[in-house]
Design a protein around this motif. Sequence first.
Motif, short mmCIF file in Angstrom:
data_model
loop_
_atom_site.label_atom_id
_atom_site.label_comp_id
_atom_site.label_asym_id
_atom_site.label_seq_id
_atom_site.Cartn_x
_atom_site.Cartn_y
_atom_site.Cartn_z
N ALA A 165 13.47 -50.39 57.18
CA ALA A 165 13.80 -49.37 58.22
C ALA A 165 15.09 -49.66 58.68
O ALA A 165 15.76 -48.61 59.13
CB ALA A 165 12.79 -49.76 59.20
N ILE A 166 15.75 -50.82 58.73
CA ILE A 166 17.08 -50.94 59.54
C ILE A 166 18.02 -50.42 58.73
O ILE A 166 18.99 -49.71 58.95
CB ILE A 166 17.34 -52.48 59.36
CG1 ILE A 166 16.41 -52.88 60.77
CG2 ILE A 166 18.76 -52.67 59.98
CD1 ILE A 166 16.59 -54.68 60.94
N VAL A 167 18.00 -50.71 57.23
CA VAL A 167 18.94 -49.90 56.19
C VAL A 167 18.83 -48.36 56.16
O VAL A 167 20.09 -47.53 56.43
CB VAL A 167 18.65 -50.53 54.94
CG1 VAL A 167 19.35 -49.60 53.72
CG2 VAL A 167 19.06 -51.84 54.75
N LEU A 168 17.68 -47.85 56.46
CA LEU A 168 17.44 -46.28 56.26
C LEU A 168 18.13 -45.80 57.92
O LEU A 168 18.88 -44.60 57.64
CB LEU A 168 16.03 -45.99 56.30
CG LEU A 168 15.73 -46.20 54.79
CD1 LEU A 168 13.93 -45.70 54.91
CD2 LEU A 168 16.45 -45.51 53.47
N GLN A 169 17.86 -46.40 58.70
CA GLN A 169 18.40 -46.03 60.11
C GLN A 169 20.23 -46.21 60.21
O GLN A 169 20.53 -45.53 60.71
CB GLN A 169 17.78 -46.87 60.95
CG GLN A 169 18.28 -46.31 62.59
CD GLN A 169 16.98 -46.63 63.72
OE1 GLN A 169 15.76 -46.60 63.11
NE2 GLN A 169 17.47 -46.99 64.69
N ALA A 226 10.39 -45.33 54.30
CA ALA A 226 10.02 -46.35 55.33
C ALA A 226 8.54 -46.46 55.55
O ALA A 226 7.79 -47.43 55.78
CB ALA A 226 10.55 -45.99 56.76
N ARG A 227 7.81 -45.23 55.66
CA ARG A 227 6.30 -45.17 55.85
C ARG A 227 5.38 -45.84 54.51
O ARG A 227 4.67 -46.70 54.80
CB ARG A 227 5.49 -43.55 55.76
CG ARG A 227 4.33 -43.57 56.49
CD ARG A 227 3.96 -42.29 56.53
NE ARG A 227 2.53 -42.20 56.94
CZ ARG A 227 1.73 -40.87 56.88
NH1 ARG A 227 2.51 -40.00 56.65
NH2 ARG A 227 0.79 -40.94 57.36
N ALA A 228 5.94 -45.54 53.42
CA ALA A 228 5.42 -46.12 51.99
C ALA A 228 5.70 -47.74 52.13
O ALA A 228 4.67 -48.38 51.58
CB ALA A 228 6.14 -45.50 50.82
N ASN A 229 6.81 -48.07 52.45
CA ASN A 229 7.20 -49.66 52.53
C ASN A 229 6.03 -50.23 53.35
O ASN A 229 6.04 -51.67 53.33
CB ASN A 229 8.55 -49.66 52.88
CG ASN A 229 9.42 -49.95 51.74
OD1 ASN A 229 9.61 -50.91 51.14
ND2 ASN A 229 9.82 -48.59 51.22
N LEU A 230 5.33 -49.77 54.43
CA LEU A 230 4.50 -50.19 55.19
C LEU A 230 3.34 -51.09 54.32
O LEU A 230 2.69 -52.23 54.68
CB LEU A 230 3.86 -49.68 56.27
CG LEU A 230 4.65 -48.87 57.43
CD1 LEU A 230 4.12 -47.91 58.05
CD2 LEU A 230 5.28 -50.25 58.33
#
Length: 308
Positions: free
Chosen positions: A113-117, A263-267
């Motif tokens: 999430a941090i990297v994508l943001q 990000a959602r899949a990575n949850l």
Amino acid sequence: MKLSAKANSPAIGVLLASFCVFVWGITFVCTKVLLMQFSALEILLVRFLLAYSFLWLLYPHRVQLAERRDEWLFVLAGLTGVVIYQYGENIAMLYTSASNVSIIVSICPLFTAIVLQLFLKEHHLTRWYLAGFVLCIAGVVMITFNGSRIEAGFNPKGDLLALAASIAWAFYSLCVTCINNKGYSGIGSTRRIFFWALVWLLPVALLGLFQQSAVARVSIDGALNAERFSSLKNWASLCFLGLGGSGLCFTAWNVACRNLGTARANLGVYLIPVVTIVFARIFLGEQLSLMGGIGTLLTIVGLVVSSR
């Protein structure tokens, strides 16, 4: 190969992500068993050679790049997702338990999430996400500090390698997101990633011919190889890692990321330790205390909260 609208549904993405989580949870146990007879490098080489060959059979077509510079996405994905993540994960299990490694790498979603943001300006760090992450981290800490872990003592080497692997996975997820945005075939792009991973591994394998460590050894001893590769148990584990854990799961995961968002899949990664703990208890005899059980429950609750 374009995906249909039906294939692009969130429900398909959830099913594919769930399949990957279940299989990847078991791969930690398979790798731990294979490390008794193979080096970390040998397992990785055989695993991805099998996966690469398998994907050629599934999709015997070349991937035509829209732009030449897109090749760098596949090059970096092979480096981060296979060489750094998978190799680091394999080496980490030489120094700590399969359950512990799976728990540490379960924090991949935060780094993702941090990297994508940072790089794609995607806003995933909401209050719900952070609250769920806090619960998950609390669960991870409790599992890490379960009774058998305290008795065995800490091994920072294995823990830090697993942590570095989870950070590498975040950058792999970034590359996969960019590749998916280009509209390339799921199977074809995964196979291309594996090709570059094997290219990265080639110099490491050459160095491994002169190493005797459990990390980088590549054995060419005929008697030794005949004994190891004549075992059905070893081949079953290698095929499970190569065909299931790599060939099928990496492809399915890339499609799941396309359908759900990376990000959602990575949850779903939060649930991998739960699968690993169960199978490690059955096949490796790794113990889970009451504290570890509570931590597992917290991890699941954190996943539900983060999914909001």
